[in-house]
Design an enzyme around this catalytic site. Structure first.
Site, short mmCIF file in Angstrom:
data_model
loop_
_atom_site.label_atom_id
_atom_site.label_comp_id
_atom_site.label_asym_id
_atom_site.label_seq_id
_atom_site.Cartn_x
_atom_site.Cartn_y
_atom_site.Cartn_z
N CYS A 1 24.91 123.67 17.50
CA CYS A 1 24.64 122.42 16.77
C CYS A 1 25.94 121.70 16.45
O CYS A 1 26.87 122.27 15.90
CB CYS A 1 23.89 122.71 15.47
SG CYS A 1 23.43 121.22 14.56
N CYS B 1 20.85 125.68 7.36
CA CYS B 1 21.59 126.05 8.58
C CYS B 1 21.89 127.54 8.65
O CYS B 1 22.08 128.11 9.73
CB CYS B 1 22.87 125.23 8.67
SG CYS B 1 22.58 123.44 8.68
N GLU C 1 -4.03 117.37 15.85
CA GLU C 1 -2.92 116.46 16.05
C GLU C 1 -3.18 115.10 15.41
O GLU C 1 -2.29 114.50 14.82
CB GLU C 1 -2.62 116.29 17.55
CG GLU C 1 -1.96 117.50 18.18
CD GLU C 1 -0.55 117.74 17.65
OE1 GLU C 1 0.05 116.81 17.09
OE2 GLU C 1 -0.05 118.87 17.79
N CYS D 1 19.27 129.08 10.69
CA CYS D 1 18.95 128.40 11.95
C CYS D 1 19.37 129.22 13.16
O CYS D 1 20.53 129.64 13.27
CB CYS D 1 19.61 127.03 12.01
SG CYS D 1 19.21 126.13 13.54
#
Length: 274
Positions: A191, A182, A32, A185
DNA sequence: AACTCGGGGGT
DNA sequence: ACCCCAGAGTT
């Protein structure tokens, strides 16, 4: 809403990333920290080598800051390496804090992300990918608390670890910053945007790097990583700032450099008191 | 809230 | 040339 994120994650999640194989707290923390403002492929290229040398907080603390900073290589933001070493020392001395944000260089996002990945902690971390996904789904700019609520909604049915990684992978590989795909997606049906919108949180424009003080620091750091060098050969103003950040320790035992100034010492006539 | 902090890859 | 990147610390 039916959860389509979970099956998408099982099939398309980036499960092969080296740090995904481990739930070891130190391993996940290192990943991280390396990933702060640093793209996944760059971290993936060096991660295993770094972990082989610094597999535990004890090994890292014992190696000393110079070794860690040097091994950091060209990942950028070398203060992260310094802070990571300091964190390893604290962990060795005092154990792991219950809230990882007590460690130097570990903020809200990283503390939450490590807790989620290692312990399936329910706290939600918000970083750039997840924020972007949520802001597009809702079609508006979001405060952090609003984004967190959005993640809980979208990620219903997923355990915290999978929820975090699924949302990040979606943002990184489908709901990308410039040209979202998209058509691929899994949550396009819920959305509000299905593309980009003008109200998205924008990155603060960085100052120009070419010709900047940061670039001068980078040049000196690169030289220090190579090996011994006399302080006189280096940009004095830059060297002073590196000493302030504990980064010139990369040269410990190998070069003739001034010691960091003690608090309260009177400045001399030299560059910036050094 | 605004600044600073590397470095590389994509467009 | 400009944008983007699993942010954090300081002022």
């Amino acid at each position: 809403m039916i959860g389509k994120l979970a099956p998408w994650y099982r099939e398309h999640g980036r499960h092969a990333l080296p740090w995904r194989a481990s739930r070891d707290r130190w391993t996940v923390l290192v990943s991280e920290v390396m990933l702060h403002q640093t793209q996944v492929p760059r971290v993936a290229a060096v991660f295993d080598t770094f972990m082989a040398r610094f597999p535990t907080p004890a090994a890292t603390a014992a190696a000393g800051p110079a070794a860690v900073i040097t091994a950091w290589g060209r990942l950028g933001y070398p203060r992260r390496a310094r802070w990571l070493w300091e964190a390893s020392l604290r962990i060795v001395q005092d154990g792991w804090p219950s809230d990882l944000s007590e460690l130097p260089g570990v903020g809200r996002y990283t503390a939450a992300a490590v807790a989620a990945q290692v312990d399936d902690d329910d706290r939600v971390g918000i970083e750039v990918n997840i924020r972007r996904v949520c802001e597009r789904v809702l079609g508006t700019r979001l405060a952090e608390s609003e984004a967190e609520e959005c993640v809980r909604e979208i990620g219903k049915g997923l355990r915290p670890r999978d929820r975090l990684l699924a949302m990040m992978d979606l943002g990184a590989t489908v709901c990308t910053a410039r040209a979202p795909s998209c058509d691929r997606c899994p949550i396009v049906s819920l959305c509000a945007t299905r593309g980009t919108h003008a109200d998205e949180t924008k990155r603060r424009p960085q100052a120009r790097y070419v010709g900047s003080f940061r670039q001068r620091r980078g040049t000196v750091m690169a030289r220090l990583r190579v090996g011994p060098v006399a302080a006189a050969e280096l940009d004095g103003e830059v060297l002073a700032s590196l000493l302030d950040d504990g980064l010139a320790e990369v040269t410990r035992g190998r070069a003739h450099l001034p010691r960091p100034p003690r608090r309260g010492s009177s400045p001399g006539a030299g560059v910036r008191g050094r």
